[in-house]
Write a protein that holds these residues in place. Sequence first.
Motif, PDB file in Angstrom:
ATOM      1  N   SER A 211       0.828  -1.212   0.000  1.00 13.08           N
ATOM      2  CA  SER A 211       0.000   0.000   0.000  1.00 13.08           C
ATOM      3  C   SER A 211       0.861   1.260   0.000  1.00 13.08           C
ATOM      4  O   SER A 211       0.492   2.279  -0.575  1.00 13.08           O
ATOM      5  CB  SER A 211      -0.932   0.002   1.217  1.00 13.08           C
ATOM      6  OG  SER A 211      -1.892  -1.021   1.069  1.00 13.08           O
TER       7      SER A 211
ATOM      8  N   SER B   7       0.716   4.423  -2.541  1.00 17.04           N
ATOM      9  CA  SER B   7       0.657   5.819  -2.090  1.00 17.04           C
ATOM     10  C   SER B   7       1.729   6.666  -2.766  1.00 17.04           C
ATOM     11  O   SER B   7       1.502   7.839  -3.085  1.00 17.04           O
ATOM     12  CB  SER B   7       0.853   5.894  -0.568  1.00 17.04           C
ATOM     13  OG  SER B   7      -0.206   5.254   0.087  1.00 17.04           O
TER      14      SER B   7
ATOM     15  N   LEU C 278       0.187  10.364  -2.850  1.00 16.33           N
ATOM     16  CA  LEU C 278      -0.482  10.563  -1.561  1.00 16.33           C
ATOM     17  C   LEU C 278       0.541  10.745  -0.447  1.00 16.33           C
ATOM     18  O   LEU C 278       0.223  11.254   0.617  1.00 16.33           O
ATOM     19  CB  LEU C 278      -1.383   9.370  -1.214  1.00 16.33           C
ATOM     20  CG  LEU C 278      -2.475   9.006  -2.214  1.00 16.33           C
ATOM     21  CD1 LEU C 278      -3.284   7.818  -1.704  1.00 16.33           C
ATOM     22  CD2 LEU C 278      -3.396  10.176  -2.464  1.00 16.33           C
TER      23      LEU C 278
ATOM     24  N   MET D 193      -8.149   6.435  -8.574  1.00 11.96           N
ATOM     25  CA  MET D 193      -7.909   5.488  -7.475  1.00 11.96           C
ATOM     26  C   MET D 193      -9.182   4.746  -7.087  1.00 11.96           C
ATOM     27  O   MET D 193     -10.263   5.334  -7.033  1.00 11.96           O
ATOM     28  CB  MET D 193      -7.381   6.233  -6.244  1.00 11.96           C
ATOM     29  CG  MET D 193      -5.930   6.644  -6.369  1.00 11.96           C
ATOM     30  SD  MET D 193      -5.174   6.875  -4.745  1.00 11.96           S
ATOM     31  CE  MET D 193      -4.931   5.218  -4.196  1.00 11.96           C
TER      32      MET D 193
ATOM     33  N   PHE E 118     -10.519   2.146  -3.960  1.00 14.67           N
ATOM     34  CA  PHE E 118     -10.137   1.698  -2.619  1.00 14.67           C
ATOM     35  C   PHE E 118     -10.929   0.455  -2.218  1.00 14.67           C
ATOM     36  O   PHE E 118     -12.019   0.200  -2.735  1.00 14.67           O
ATOM     37  CB  PHE E 118     -10.404   2.805  -1.602  1.00 14.67           C
ATOM     38  CG  PHE E 118      -9.711   4.100  -1.916  1.00 14.67           C
ATOM     39  CD1 PHE E 118      -8.385   4.300  -1.540  1.00 14.67           C
ATOM     40  CD2 PHE E 118     -10.360   5.111  -2.608  1.00 14.67           C
ATOM     41  CE1 PHE E 118      -7.738   5.493  -1.839  1.00 14.67           C
ATOM     42  CE2 PHE E 118      -9.728   6.294  -2.908  1.00 14.67           C
ATOM     43  CZ  PHE E 118      -8.412   6.491  -2.530  1.00 14.67           C
TER      44      PHE E 118
ATOM     45  N   PHE F  27     -12.541   0.050   0.544  1.00 16.29           N
ATOM     46  CA  PHE F  27     -13.833   0.421   1.159  1.00 16.29           C
ATOM     47  C   PHE F  27     -14.524   1.556   0.398  1.00 16.29           C
ATOM     48  O   PHE F  27     -15.249   2.346   0.976  1.00 16.29           O
ATOM     49  CB  PHE F  27     -13.622   0.771   2.632  1.00 16.29           C
ATOM     50  CG  PHE F  27     -13.209  -0.426   3.457  1.00 16.29           C
ATOM     51  CD1 PHE F  27     -14.146  -1.395   3.780  1.00 16.29           C
ATOM     52  CD2 PHE F  27     -11.899  -0.616   3.844  1.00 16.29           C
ATOM     53  CE1 PHE F  27     -13.775  -2.510   4.516  1.00 16.29           C
ATOM     54  CE2 PHE F  27     -11.524  -1.728   4.573  1.00 16.29           C
ATOM     55  CZ  PHE F  27     -12.457  -2.696   4.914  1.00 16.29           C
TER      56      PHE F  27
ATOM     57  N   ASN G  99     -14.857   4.452  -0.357  1.00 13.76           N
ATOM     58  CA  ASN G  99     -14.672   5.878  -0.049  1.00 13.76           C
ATOM     59  C   ASN G  99     -15.555   6.785  -0.887  1.00 13.76           C
ATOM     60  O   ASN G  99     -15.095   7.755  -1.494  1.00 13.76           O
ATOM     61  CB  ASN G  99     -13.196   6.286  -0.197  1.00 13.76           C
ATOM     62  CG  ASN G  99     -12.357   5.711   0.908  1.00 13.76           C
ATOM     63  OD1 ASN G  99     -12.857   5.441   1.996  1.00 13.76           O
ATOM     64  ND2 ASN G  99     -11.090   5.487   0.640  1.00 13.76           N
ATOM     65  N   LEU G 100     -16.838   6.490  -0.882  1.00 11.67           N
ATOM     66  CA  LEU G 100     -17.801   7.388  -1.530  1.00 11.67           C
ATOM     67  C   LEU G 100     -18.344   8.356  -0.477  1.00 11.67           C
ATOM     68  O   LEU G 100     -18.386   8.019   0.706  1.00 11.67           O
ATOM     69  CB  LEU G 100     -18.958   6.585  -2.128  1.00 11.67           C
ATOM     70  CG  LEU G 100     -18.570   5.558  -3.190  1.00 11.67           C
ATOM     71  CD1 LEU G 100     -19.794   4.742  -3.613  1.00 11.67           C
ATOM     72  CD2 LEU G 100     -17.942   6.223  -4.405  1.00 11.67           C
TER      73      LEU G 100
ATOM     74  N   ASP H 166      -6.496  -0.428  -4.751  1.00 10.54           N
ATOM     75  CA  ASP H 166      -5.978  -0.979  -3.497  1.00 10.54           C
ATOM     76  C   ASP H 166      -6.999  -1.992  -2.962  1.00 10.54           C
ATOM     77  O   ASP H 166      -8.054  -1.589  -2.464  1.00 10.54           O
ATOM     78  CB  ASP H 166      -5.772   0.161  -2.497  1.00 10.54           C
ATOM     79  CG  ASP H 166      -5.037  -0.293  -1.244  1.00 10.54           C
ATOM     80  OD1 ASP H 166      -4.724  -1.490  -1.144  1.00 10.54           O
ATOM     81  OD2 ASP H 166      -4.786   0.552  -0.370  1.00 10.54           O
TER      82      ASP H 166
END
Lengths: 771, 233
Positions: B49, B53, B58, B91, B93, B95, B97-98, B170
């Motif tokens: 990860s 990044s 990031l 990107m 993710f 989970f 990430n909305l 990811d």
Amino acid sequence: MSAVWPVARAAVRRRRVQTVVIGVVVLLSTTMIVVALGLLAASSGPFDRAYAKQSGSQLTASYDRSKVTDAQLTEAARSAAAVGGPFPQVTLDLAQPQMMGSLVAVGRADPGGAVDRLNVWKGRWATKPGEIVLNRNPTESSGRGKPQLNGTLSAGGQTLTIVGFAYSVSQSADAWVTPEQLNALHPTSTQMLYRFTHAATNAELTAGQKAVTAGLPSDALIGTQSYLALRALTAGQPNTFIPFLMVFGWLGLAVAVLIVANVVSGAVVAGFKHIGVLKSLGFTPTQVLTVYLGMVSIPAVVGCAGGVVLGNVLATSLLTRAFENYGAGGTSVPIWVDVVTLLGVPALVALSAFLPALKARSLSAAQAISAGSAPRAGRGLRVQRVLSGTRLPRSVSLGLGLPFARPGRTALTLAAVVLGVTSVTLAVGLGKSLTTYQTAASRAGAVDLAIFAGPNGSGPEGPGAPPGAKLTDAEDEAVLRSAPGVTSVAAMADLEMRLAGTQSDLRVSFYRGDFEQVGYRILAGRWFDGPGQVVVSERFLKQRGLAVGDTITLQSKGKSVRAQIVGKAMYNSGDEVLSNWATLALIAPDLRANIYEVNVKPGTDLDAVVKAVQAKDSGLQETEGQDAGTFVAVVLATVVLLTLMLGTVAALGVFNTVVLNTRERRRDLGMLKSIGMTPAQVTLMVVTSMIALGAVGGLLGIPVGIVAHRLVVPAMANGAQIELPDFMLEVYPAGLLALLVLAGIVISAAGAYFPARTAARTTIAEVLHNE
Amino acid sequence: MTDDNGQAVVQLTAVRKEYGESAALDGVSLEIHAGEAVAVMGPSGSGKSTLLSMVAGLDRPTSGSVVVHGDDLGTLDEKGLALFRRRRIGMIFQFFNLLDDLSALDNVALAAQLTGTSAAHARKRALELFEELGIAGRRNTYPSQLSGGERQRVAVARALMNRPAILLADEPTGALDTRAGEQVMDLLLDLNQIGQTLLLVTHDQQLATRCASRVIDFVDGQIAGERSLERTA
């Protein structure tokens, strides 16, 4: 309970920012509350205690000895609850370096009695002719230049030895001698001291006075002094502070409650997982509740204790300042104020935390843990959809939508901002009212030029002493009137006089010429237009229980003049009386004007006017005009300080909300940055979310502030014993109102900026990978 | 979506990333070319990860250089990195990430709106992607009302919104059930087959073998091996 304490302490440590916010907010609010309550409780306390101890005179009256006998006075006084006197009384002119002016002496055989039991705190009582006891406050300076024990003073052609110092809380005389000695000084009046069964109000005192003067010759009474007026005089300064301190104090406490409720509900929402873990470890619901209450109570108790200490220091300083000339002692904050505050404020804070903490208590472990990790349903969706479709920059439209995501938190924050704007609105209004009043009352800027004229023929008395005038009074006035550009001249002479029946020394300003042009505003009645007329201030009337239309007796240089109060003018002093030249002629016909107040046409060169008049009378000197009073400056400084404190408290409320919001939305912020939102855009988004609240808070807080102003200013005016003209309340023009909306925006932006910057610097990788 | 000169889209040279005294990446050098689909695999804490990044801008390396589509990320300030992410990468993710408060369509349109594209244009482009990804019927639905697979498709649409040079994912199937995971795998494969460069970080051997043409194995912050794969799809 042993497990609760370490967990609560750890929660305090983990939420350092919120802990500090709660502590600071409670500290500032408590300080304001203690000062306000302390002043409220103490403002009349010292006076009442001292009055009760000395069995003070509730009505001190002076009678003309040529019109009424002692026997008549004693007979008439039967209706009173207690009586002191009759005592012979005389006003003596003094002419010695330490004691200029006049002195009211009373003949009393002893300092005790049923009324006005004097405190002989140094030396002894006068027991034989040639001895005198002076009235002096024990706290008053008795250093160099003041009369000393065993010293002498000359009065009424006799030399008297000072054998003691006594203090009369009733202010019944400047000095006391034996009755025999007083008779040798040729008394002109008789003093009577009364206490009544009912004397709590002016009406009751007036009724008492009517009863004890019934049957006496109508013009026998030449003056009275009421204890209510003395008390009002004593409490004048603290009573001016109390109304706005109370309002600011309660506003501060309200903001503190809102912030605490916000902090705890935020902690509960953010701590669902924490709550779940605690419960899965075996914490009972009540223990969880206690953890969350403890989390806010620790900083609240610390802040409250600090606030009580700070409040005591500030209140004692203000009270000492207000009562320094009073000498009754005990001018600290009463202990009950500290106890009530120390118990009440943390209790109030805990109560505000109770509801959100109950939520933590009621959650089951499974609910709490799953609520902490499950996606939540969005809120304010319709608003977000509308904002998404606008032409606003996306960071702005996202920011505008944020407050709708947490309506409860938004409402609490909005309320804090509303209270902050209310404070600013009130403070701005107070400031404008006070400065408007001060400008009008002090006549600042009303006179273009003030010219001093020393007595004719007096030469220089020392380095820097002004020379005497060379021309006569009438000639100087003519010179001034003929100077280029002069439009009005008012000639004025000052005279120290004594108000009969009281211990008050007054400065009487006698005017002639264009006195209506020198800036005095008549609030009631009219200007004087004949001999024996005076114009006074509201404070003068209130302190002496008089009204327009009443008659007073003024004494100076062995002469008395009865004068009718024909008008009430706007000025601050309670010891200054305005009158006219025709009245001066009754007392001191040879006195010349010592000040000329001059107004000129716009654009006139004042230096040229001064040079022109000095060319004809080199004895005329330009002097300084009226300056602003220091008391108003102290009040204004206090208002500014309190406003800054409350503005800070409100901004801390916003700060706290932004901290909660950005912590909750760390993941969202990380995602937004990951798709290209710049740090500046993140800051803009977060600040925008609070600016919108600030604007709404401004719109709501302004009317509340105006209402508060309408309540506080009259209360302050009443406390300060001044008349309240309408213009003191008309202080919010439209332009100012528009500016005040900005106050909410500034408070919000100031509170939001720093946590917004911190949010903008969030390390994305850390946020997004720590799921 | 391909590099016209055939050069590397991603070039890492001797990249080292330290967190305190431990190194998450230790001298990693790597190139990814246009049109490639590269999977990075390895145990937890191996540095996968962190690598992602670095490529996404990031986080910054302690030493070494990261060049993506010609941009040397070490020379960019925070704003420069934000603009880089906006234009060059997409990107996805584990989970999703909305944003919970925005509809699926507005979540996707957001990425374009940040570049200054008008709301109308952004929504039009987002709708095209929704149709391509087979979720047009769910455009006005909110994240909490979507299934895991649907949420990840919305996230993919958002990642593709600004036509990125490289798509970074990811653990894209890590939070999905088997069926939804397979749908996402198919989607990624389709994207790569039409030329989209992919860099996947995953524990999922099946995802790697199905979508990637090259697998890089990470152990203790270093590249332990590299394999070329025949896709099983």
